[in-house]
Design an enzyme around this catalytic site. Sequence first.
Site, PDB file in Angstrom:
ATOM      1  N   SER A 123      -4.344  -1.712   2.934  1.00 55.17           N
ATOM      2  CA  SER A 123      -3.065  -2.213   3.437  1.00 55.17           C
ATOM      3  C   SER A 123      -2.668  -1.556   4.756  1.00 55.17           C
ATOM      4  O   SER A 123      -2.902  -0.366   4.983  1.00 55.17           O
ATOM      5  CB  SER A 123      -1.972  -1.947   2.397  1.00 55.17           C
ATOM      6  OG  SER A 123      -0.694  -2.277   2.908  1.00 55.17           O
ATOM      7  N   TYR A 147      -0.203  -6.638   8.652  1.00 49.96           N
ATOM      8  CA  TYR A 147       1.128  -7.172   8.905  1.00 49.96           C
ATOM      9  C   TYR A 147       1.338  -7.213  10.411  1.00 49.96           C
ATOM     10  O   TYR A 147       0.746  -6.416  11.156  1.00 49.96           O
ATOM     11  CB  TYR A 147       2.211  -6.279   8.300  1.00 49.96           C
ATOM     12  CG  TYR A 147       2.336  -6.359   6.799  1.00 49.96           C
ATOM     13  CD1 TYR A 147       2.619  -7.555   6.166  1.00 49.96           C
ATOM     14  CD2 TYR A 147       2.200  -5.219   6.012  1.00 49.96           C
ATOM     15  CE1 TYR A 147       2.760  -7.626   4.784  1.00 49.96           C
ATOM     16  CE2 TYR A 147       2.333  -5.271   4.636  1.00 49.96           C
ATOM     17  CZ  TYR A 147       2.611  -6.487   4.031  1.00 49.96           C
ATOM     18  OH  TYR A 147       2.743  -6.549   2.672  1.00 49.96           O
ATOM     19  N   THR A 173      -1.347 -11.276   5.873  1.00 51.16           N
ATOM     20  CA  THR A 173      -0.391 -11.599   4.819  1.00 51.16           C
ATOM     21  C   THR A 173       0.738 -12.392   5.446  1.00 51.16           C
ATOM     22  O   THR A 173       1.491 -11.864   6.271  1.00 51.16           O
ATOM     23  CB  THR A 173       0.131 -10.322   4.149  1.00 51.16           C
ATOM     24  OG1 THR A 173      -0.958  -9.680   3.475  1.00 51.16           O
ATOM     25  CG2 THR A 173       1.205 -10.647   3.129  1.00 51.16           C
ATOM     26  N   LYS A 238      -3.697 -14.753   3.606  1.00 47.99           N
ATOM     27  CA  LYS A 238      -3.242 -14.419   2.254  1.00 47.99           C
ATOM     28  C   LYS A 238      -1.782 -14.816   2.064  1.00 47.99           C
ATOM     29  O   LYS A 238      -0.939 -14.527   2.916  1.00 47.99           O
ATOM     30  CB  LYS A 238      -3.408 -12.919   2.011  1.00 47.99           C
ATOM     31  CG  LYS A 238      -2.935 -12.433   0.645  1.00 47.99           C
ATOM     32  CD  LYS A 238      -3.181 -10.935   0.510  1.00 47.99           C
ATOM     33  CE  LYS A 238      -2.762 -10.410  -0.852  1.00 47.99           C
ATOM     34  NZ  LYS A 238      -1.290 -10.416  -1.021  1.00 47.99           N
ATOM     35  N   HIS A 262       2.151 -12.710  -3.770  1.00 45.54           N
ATOM     36  CA  HIS A 262       2.538 -11.358  -3.360  1.00 45.54           C
ATOM     37  C   HIS A 262       3.008 -10.541  -4.566  1.00 45.54           C
ATOM     38  O   HIS A 262       3.970  -9.777  -4.497  1.00 45.54           O
ATOM     39  CB  HIS A 262       3.621 -11.391  -2.285  1.00 45.54           C
ATOM     40  CG  HIS A 262       3.609 -10.201  -1.366  1.00 45.54           C
ATOM     41  ND1 HIS A 262       3.052 -10.230  -0.113  1.00 45.54           N
ATOM     42  CD2 HIS A 262       4.064  -8.937  -1.529  1.00 45.54           C
ATOM     43  CE1 HIS A 262       3.182  -9.045   0.461  1.00 45.54           C
ATOM     44  NE2 HIS A 262       3.796  -8.230  -0.382  1.00 45.54           N
TER      45      HIS A 262
END
Length: 370
Positions: A123, A147, A173, A238, A262
């Site tokens: 992440s 992100y 994402t 995603k 999520h």
Amino acid sequence: MASSANAATGPGDPDSPPLFLDLAALEEAARQQLPAAVHDYYAGGAGAEITLGEATAAWRGWRLRPRVLRGDAPPRLATTLLGEPVATPVGVAPWGFQAMAHPDGERATARGAAEVGALMTVSTSANTALADVAAVTPAGPRWFQLYQLHSREYTDDLARRAGAAGYTALVLTVDVPVLGRRLRDLRNGFDLPAGLPMANHPGAGGAPVSMRAAESPAWTSADIRRLADLSGLPVVVKGVLRGDDAVRCVQAGAAAVWVSTHGGRQADPVVASADALPEVVDAVAGEVDVYVDGGIRSGSDVLVALALGARAVFVARPTTWGLAAGGADGVARVLGGLTGELSHTMVVCGLDDVRSVPRDTVVRAGRPAG
């Protein structure tokens, strides 16, 4: 892994392969070790947590249709994800702040995933810098979840750094234009504990940044090809729950789409991943891989996902509890346990390869199979 935290039971030898995986017991072991607010952060969802509560039940709304007279040879569990070989179709979904669960954080998860040959998605909101995670298992398969940070230049640089560090895909994402209303976190006044950095986020002068200051601006379809070009990596999108959105992703240059709610942490209630998956698979019509996460808690859930057209599944909360209760070994036991359950279920269903599970292996509960 301490005996009190065992989620799997083996025949005498604690290092023997697990006979079964008890994720409820594992979560309870993790809960006992974590501060209540941290457990709530990992366990909770958005709104009334309807999406969260329905996620696993949606997989159980399908029924397997075993084939017989096929022998009992061990099934082939290895597959490829974007051309990269992995030993199992069960991977680690991205989840942030892993050092809250275990001091070694993402490093321990990387070791556990590598032990069983599973792909790990790291992440942006990791407590460990992306290059440092990569250095733990240089040969381990790994993707980097991205992100869009408030500085586009920094975001682009992060994508380039992921390519340079040996990550083999970017995972955008796209379902967080704003953070979901996660009521447990609001009640607890949750924020990242002092002393734990968001290692991949820019802070003023290199200082740590609050998670509340790290909300991600929304991506656009133009970012898919742009980030692929600048990073040199394939891009996985995603957070897709609709067939028409999946088609738009492919048209914009996505190498794969990832069906995800999520973890039930954004809009609530939304369609469960298990219910959205068939529409997305049908929409992309084999043009790209489809992956899925959300509520997968057993090998039979994995098999249902493969039958519905997923190339692989990813899990987050189960690996969270494994990490909290047992570090790298706990992660390996979760991933290995799910893979072992998948293997067993495939044998009893007369299936021999995770890459070619027929759609007619499953039928909706209560619906005729014909």
